[in-house]
Write a protein that holds these residues in place. Structure first.
Motif, PDB file in Angstrom:
ATOM      1  N   PHE A   1       0.872  -1.257   0.000  1.00 36.14           N
ATOM      2  CA  PHE A   1       0.048   0.091   0.024  1.00 36.14           C
ATOM      3  C   PHE A   1       0.788   1.258   0.048  1.00 36.14           C
ATOM      4  N   ASP A   2       0.493   2.350  -0.836  1.00 33.18           N
ATOM      5  CA  ASP A   2       1.292   3.468  -0.897  1.00 33.18           C
ATOM      6  C   ASP A   2       0.216   4.729  -0.392  1.00 33.18           C
ATOM      7  N   PRO A   3       0.483   5.121   0.647  1.00 32.27           N
ATOM      8  CA  PRO A   3      -0.488   6.237   1.061  1.00 32.27           C
ATOM      9  C   PRO A   3      -0.171   7.526   0.390  1.00 32.27           C
ATOM     10  N   GLU A   4       0.799   7.516  -0.554  1.00 31.83           N
ATOM     11  CA  GLU A   4       1.010   8.862  -1.079  1.00 31.83           C
ATOM     12  C   GLU A   4       0.329   9.114  -2.737  1.00 31.83           C
ATOM     13  N   GLN A   5      -0.079   7.809  -3.063  1.00 31.10           N
ATOM     14  CA  GLN A   5      -0.448   8.001  -4.355  1.00 31.10           C
ATOM     15  C   GLN A   5      -2.102   8.087  -4.453  1.00 31.10           C
TER      16      GLN A   5
END
Length: 417
Positions: free
Chosen positions: A373-377
């Motif tokens: 999971f990438d919280p910035e995308q």
């Protein structure tokens, strides 16, 4: 083909510190991490750097949700629910017994998902959730029920006493909602100053607090007792002060919204239990972080487009969708309130596992039960639920599930900037 991701943040399991390391994937499986991952690289391995904020962690667990018609439902089917949960990183979903045909008989507990997804089923406490005649608990237990529940209101206390006396369910969770509809007075939101000022129909605090007091009186004799979806600050405080605390859940939507900020015409206004005040929302977050409340539920309650067009008081309450949960709670709790990723995983994975009486999820060599999971995308939803009552538009969300062993590699978005 093997794929090596370097510089990924890895959360292995409960009690293990977050580390930045390498991870080796093959197909949908996580082969290794750390030195073992680097040692497994060969000439055909595709190597790349992970996005700086990307987190590799165990799958999420939903302790209770609804699916009324598994095979021909217009709001959701078994297939669409599987696609939705996989797209959200949820590896385990437990369904409540309420359905077009209540799951109150062993033959009703035959729903299955293919691995690596896991579908668990709560059996009914009483026949058709009537609160009068006990369902065959021992037979449901043998058929694989994860526990027993009778819906979103408290059953008669005499019925719960019979369950405890018979002992047919002693080693399985007994899930009870601390809510008495006879005290709810058809309220749309929890009573409070805002409710009075704006003239909304209020639901009294007593509808949650009185049944909660009755359930807490049983707690010392019922270690298997679970509380379904607390919703008020006063309930959290009662639970905190009680010497024998049953495990409790909270719906993710109550952690995000309250009746002082949500437009009454917006999706998500009608929900059971009803939305409370900002102080309720803050107290629920604090109780979850302190371990007074153990599990965040998705409590997926899908309705179709035709029903969604009905007036608010004529459609079934609830919100639907799994994919918004992780992005929305990451932004609210980690980015907003300063939680650690491990605290969020305690609420979304390990706590719900314990709530269900299951072993906590952890990363193992060869497992497909992992997510990245990438919280910035920006959030880009995948095809999944058919429900019309998703409460958050994709453009309002930040955070993307890049890849998961729950999804075919063709659905990953690892190579998107």
């Amino acid at each position: 083909m093997k794929r090596l991701l370097r510089g990924v943040q890895l959360l292995e399991g409960p009690g293990v510190p977050l580390q930045r390391t390498s991870a080796l994937l093959e197909g949908q499986s996580l082969l290794a991490w750390g030195e073992a991952a680097e040692a497994g690289v060969d000439g055909a391995t595709q190597c790349s750097d992970a996005p700086p904020a990307a987190l590799l962690a165990p799958v999420l667990v939903d302790p209770h949700s609804h699916l009324l018609d598994p095979f021909s439902g217009l709001a959701d089917t078994l297939e669409s629910l599987a696609a939705e949960s996989a797209a959200a990183g949820y590896g385990t979903v437990a369904l409540l017994p309420e359905a077009s045909e209540w799951r109150d008989r062993p033959e009703a507990l035959q729903l299955r998902w293919s691995e690596p997804l896991q579908l668990l089923l709560w059996g009914a406490i009483s026949s058709a959730g009537s609160g009068s005649h006990l369902a065959p608990l021992a037979d449901l237990h043998q058929a694989g029920a994860v526990g027993f529940c009778d819906g979103e209101s408290i059953p008669p206390l005499a019925l719960l006493e019979r369950v405890l006396l018979l002992g047919d369910a002693d080693d399985l969770p007994l899930l009870v909602a601390p809510r008495d509809p006879s005290l709810a007075q058809s309220g749309l939101v929890r009573e409070g100053v805002d409710t009075l000022r704006l003239g909304w129909p209020p639901e009294p605090l007593a509808s949650e607090l009185m049944p909660l007091q009755s359930l807490l009186a049983l707690a010392s004799r019922a270690p298997q007792l679970r509380l379904l979806n607390l919703s008020t600050a006063q309930a959290v405080e009662q639970l905190r002060q009680h010497p024998v605390r049953p495990k409790a859940s909270v719906c993710w939507w109550h952690l995000l919204q309250d009746h002082s900020t949500l437009d009454p015409l917006a999706p998500g206004w009608a929900i059971t239990p009803v939305l409370g005040s900002a102080s309720d929302r803050v107290a629920l977050r604090a109780g979850l972080r302190a371990g007074v409340v153990q599990a965040v539920s998705v409590h997926h309650s899908p309705i179709d487009r035709e029903e969604q067009m009905l007036p608010l008081d004529q459609r079934r309450p609830g919100v639907a969708g799994y994919q918004p949960v992780l992005p929305a709670l990451w932004q609210a709790l980690v980015a907003g309130d300063g939680w650690q990723p491990s605290e969020l995983w305690q609420a979304l994975s390990w706590g719900p596992s314990a709530f269900l009486g299951q072993e906590p999820e952890s990363l193992q060599s060869g497992t497909q039960r992992w997510l990245l999971f990438d919280p910035e995308q920006p959030h880009q939803p995948r095809a999944g639920s058919l429900a019309a009552n998703g409460p958050l538009p994709a453009q309002a969300l930040k955070g993307q599930l890049l890849a998961s062993g729950l999804l075919p590699a063709g659905q990953w978005s690892l190579d998107q900037g």
